[in-house]
Write a protein that holds these residues in place. Structure first.
Motif, PDB file in Angstrom:
ATOM      1  N   VAL A  16       7.113  56.410 -55.131  1.00 58.06           N
ATOM      2  CA  VAL A  16       8.485  55.931 -55.315  1.00 58.06           C
ATOM      3  C   VAL A  16       8.617  54.507 -54.762  1.00 58.06           C
ATOM      4  N   PRO A  17       7.913  53.563 -55.347  1.00 57.53           N
ATOM      5  CA  PRO A  17       7.965  52.188 -54.820  1.00 57.53           C
ATOM      6  C   PRO A  17       9.288  51.505 -55.148  1.00 57.53           C
ATOM      7  N   PHE A  18       9.716  50.636 -54.253  1.00 61.15           N
ATOM      8  CA  PHE A  18      10.909  49.828 -54.504  1.00 61.15           C
ATOM      9  C   PHE A  18      10.719  48.464 -53.859  1.00 61.15           C
ATOM     10  N   ARG A  20      12.145  45.027 -51.687  1.00 57.56           N
ATOM     11  CA  ARG A  20      12.966  44.735 -50.512  1.00 57.56           C
ATOM     12  C   ARG A  20      14.408  44.395 -50.899  1.00 57.56           C
ATOM     13  N   ASP A  21      14.570  43.616 -51.972  1.00 51.72           N
ATOM     14  CA  ASP A  21      15.900  43.118 -52.343  1.00 51.72           C
ATOM     15  C   ASP A  21      16.691  44.072 -53.228  1.00 51.72           C
ATOM     16  N   ASP A  22      16.001  45.021 -53.894  1.00 49.38           N
ATOM     17  CA  ASP A  22      16.700  45.936 -54.799  1.00 49.38           C
ATOM     18  C   ASP A  22      16.087  47.333 -54.716  1.00 49.38           C
ATOM     19  N   PRO A  23      16.201  47.987 -53.562  1.00 55.05           N
ATOM     20  CA  PRO A  23      15.571  49.314 -53.417  1.00 55.05           C
ATOM     21  C   PRO A  23      16.166  50.363 -54.348  1.00 55.05           C
ATOM     22  N   ALA A  24      17.444  50.245 -54.680  1.00 47.58           N
ATOM     23  CA  ALA A  24      18.088  51.265 -55.501  1.00 47.58           C
ATOM     24  C   ALA A  24      17.435  51.359 -56.878  1.00 47.58           C
ATOM     25  N   ARG A  25      16.976  50.233 -57.412  1.00 45.94           N
ATOM     26  CA  ARG A  25      16.378  50.255 -58.748  1.00 45.94           C
ATOM     27  C   ARG A  25      15.127  51.132 -58.766  1.00 45.94           C
ATOM     28  N   GLY A  26      14.251  50.964 -57.773  1.00 44.27           N
ATOM     29  CA  GLY A  26      13.040  51.766 -57.719  1.00 44.27           C
ATOM     30  C   GLY A  26      13.332  53.241 -57.533  1.00 44.27           C
ATOM     31  N   LEU A  27      14.329  53.539 -56.713  1.00 45.82           N
ATOM     32  CA  LEU A  27      14.685  54.936 -56.481  1.00 45.82           C
ATOM     33  C   LEU A  27      15.221  55.584 -57.753  1.00 45.82           C
ATOM     34  N   GLN A  53       7.867  50.949 -44.746  1.00 46.78           N
ATOM     35  CA  GLN A  53       7.228  50.466 -45.950  1.00 46.78           C
ATOM     36  C   GLN A  53       8.226  50.591 -47.093  1.00 46.78           C
ATOM     37  N   TYR A  54       7.816  50.119 -48.265  1.00 43.93           N
ATOM     38  CA  TYR A  54       8.688  50.181 -49.432  1.00 43.93           C
ATOM     39  C   TYR A  54       8.417  51.458 -50.218  1.00 43.93           C
ATOM     40  N   GLY A  55       8.685  52.583 -49.553  1.00 38.49           N
ATOM     41  CA  GLY A  55       8.521  53.912 -50.125  1.00 38.49           C
ATOM     42  C   GLY A  55       9.470  54.863 -49.412  1.00 38.49           C
ATOM     43  N   VAL A  56       9.614  56.070 -49.925  1.00 35.39           N
ATOM     44  CA  VAL A  56      10.615  57.015 -49.413  1.00 35.39           C
ATOM     45  C   VAL A  56      10.280  57.480 -47.994  1.00 35.39           C
ATOM     46  N   PRO A  57      11.178  57.249 -47.010  1.00 34.94           N
ATOM     47  CA  PRO A  57      10.942  57.746 -45.654  1.00 34.94           C
ATOM     48  C   PRO A  57      11.461  59.165 -45.446  1.00 34.94           C
ATOM     49  N   SER A  58      12.460  59.563 -46.237  1.00 32.65           N
ATOM     50  CA  SER A  58      13.065  60.882 -46.084  1.00 32.65           C
ATOM     51  C   SER A  58      12.871  61.684 -47.358  1.00 32.65           C
ATOM     52  N   ALA A  59      11.823  62.496 -47.367  1.00 32.53           N
ATOM     53  CA  ALA A  59      11.504  63.276 -48.567  1.00 32.53           C
ATOM     54  C   ALA A  59      12.628  64.238 -48.924  1.00 32.53           C
ATOM     55  N   ALA A  60      13.229  64.860 -47.913  1.00 33.49           N
ATOM     56  CA  ALA A  60      14.268  65.859 -48.188  1.00 33.49           C
ATOM     57  C   ALA A  60      15.467  65.233 -48.884  1.00 33.49           C
ATOM     58  N   VAL A  61      15.852  64.027 -48.485  1.00 31.51           N
ATOM     59  CA  VAL A  61      16.998  63.369 -49.114  1.00 31.51           C
ATOM     60  C   VAL A  61      16.690  63.051 -50.572  1.00 31.51           C
ATOM     61  N   PHE A  62      15.512  62.454 -50.826  1.00 31.40           N
ATOM     62  CA  PHE A  62      15.166  62.100 -52.200  1.00 31.40           C
ATOM     63  C   PHE A  62      15.050  63.337 -53.079  1.00 31.40           C
ATOM     64  N   LEU A  63      14.385  64.367 -52.593  1.00 33.85           N
ATOM     65  CA  LEU A  63      14.173  65.554 -53.424  1.00 33.85           C
ATOM     66  C   LEU A  63      15.461  66.340 -53.642  1.00 33.85           C
ATOM     67  N   ALA A  64      16.403  66.247 -52.693  1.00 35.64           N
ATOM     68  CA  ALA A  64      17.709  66.865 -52.923  1.00 35.64           C
ATOM     69  C   ALA A  64      18.413  66.160 -54.081  1.00 35.64           C
TER      70      ALA A  64
END
Length: 347
Positions: A16-18, A20-27, A53-64
């Motif tokens: 799930v890369p994103f 620095r300036d636009d993390p929402a787009r990658g998510l 890093q530019y990846g998901v730190p909270s798996a539970a939030v993303f997977l929810a």
């Protein structure tokens, strides 16, 4: 060593890369990939966990969030490094995400030291980080909370400023069945044996400890066999193998060039050096026929029940969609796998 096992499930593993300036787009792109994977009939969508890093730190939030965009797809983590987690908070978050996904969570966990430099680790974990428990005991505490171990003698009323609330005798929310879906990210004989004795599922990848071997396939298969030897379920114990696999059929000329350059750049690290403690497998690249033949001959794949297609970090959305589509439509079926029905529920 048992015979080649049938391929029961097929999924993808994404960082799930994103930017620095636009993390929402990658998510959002990644969430759409989960929707796409379900449309293709894949069994699971998994993510890596990254901190600072530019990846998901909270798996539970993303997977929810992914759970609200899908109906059937299993939602996994490969893996959550528990050194960065509070055992209580992780158990709470996983229980909550599992309930929101209607029992589709497949949490993969690992133990071990922080991967950052000493200074960065101190900055993010605090000055006492070296005293943190990074042993299997830490993971056993998390498992206990998820299983509903008693943390108080009984439910009780708590008075808060004149109001009365109820306190549970276990960590809440409790999701029945979640504990049976916990995976351990192993890569050594010791970790494989522990995962087996603990009754977990086993995740293996393209990196493992040498454990006295000089060939990756032999080392990994020994770990898989050790896991099942010590698991209460024996030969029925489940193993999933992750690997970078790049299909060239139906790829554009630009994609084929990119795929070949990627594999070429990573190949030198796979060469065995005398006395090496770690072994790394080569990425797989080629046509459907070449990939299927390579997988069928690989001892690790022969011992696995499930395959996770590891999606390279640097590839864009069109590249990763090509990879998962080729697996769902061509490579998976050639290996004997069948796409899941859209009406099929995962429990």
């Amino acid at each position: 060593m048992s015979a080649r096992r049938p391929l029961s499930k097929l999924g993808f593993l994404h960082i799930v890369p994103f930017t620095r300036d636009d993390p929402a787009r990658g998510l959002q792109e990644a969430l759409r990939l989960f929707e796409y994977g379900e449309e293709l009939g894949l069994d699971g969508g998994w993510i890596r966990t990254r901190h600072v890093q530019y990846g998901v730190p909270s798996a539970a939030v993303f997977l929810a969030a992914a759970a609200q965009r899908t109906r059937r797809l299993e939602l996994g983590t490969a893996v959550i490094p528990t050194v960065y987690e509070s055992p209580l908070r992780l158990a709470e978050d996983l229980g909550l995400a599992d309930l929101l996904s209607d029992g589709r969570l497949q949490p993969g966990l690992s133990v071990g030291p922080a991967k950052h430099s000493d200074q960065v680790a101190e900055n993010i974990l605090g000055p006492g980080w070296r005293e943190e428990d990074i042993s299997y005991g830490r993971l056993e505490r998390i498992l206990g909370f998820i299983r509903g171990v008693q943390v108080d003698e009984t439910e009780r009323e708590i008075g808060l400023g004149g109001a009365v609330e109820m306190s549970s005798d276990r960590v809440e929310p409790h999701s029945e069945g979640l504990a049976s879906r916990i995976w351990y990210g192993g890569g050594s004989l010791r970790s494989a044996e522990w995962a087996g004795r603990t009754g977990l599922k086993l995740l293996v990848s393209n990196i493992c400890s040498a454990d006295g071997f000089t060939e990756f396939e032999l080392a990994q298969r020994a770990q898989i066999d050790r896991f099942r030897e010590h698991h209460p379920a024996g030969e029925r114990a489940v193993v999933s193998k992750g690997h970078v696999i790049l299909p060239t059929d139906n790829a554009t000329a630009q994609q084929r060039e990119k795929f070949e350059a990627y594999v070429e750049a990573r190949t030198p690290r796979t060469r065995y050096a005398e006395g090496a403690r770690t072994l790394i497998a080569r990425d797989i690249i080629g046509s459907t026929e070449e990939i299927v033949e390579r997988i069928r001959q690989d001892l690790g794949f022969q011992g696995a029940d499930e395959i996770l297609i590891e999606l390279p970090f640097q590839f864009d959305d069109a590249d990763v969609r090509h990879i998962v589509r080729e697996f769902a439509e061509n490579i998976g079926p050639a290996l004997g796998w069948s796409p899941a029905s859209q009406s099929q529920a995962v429990k």
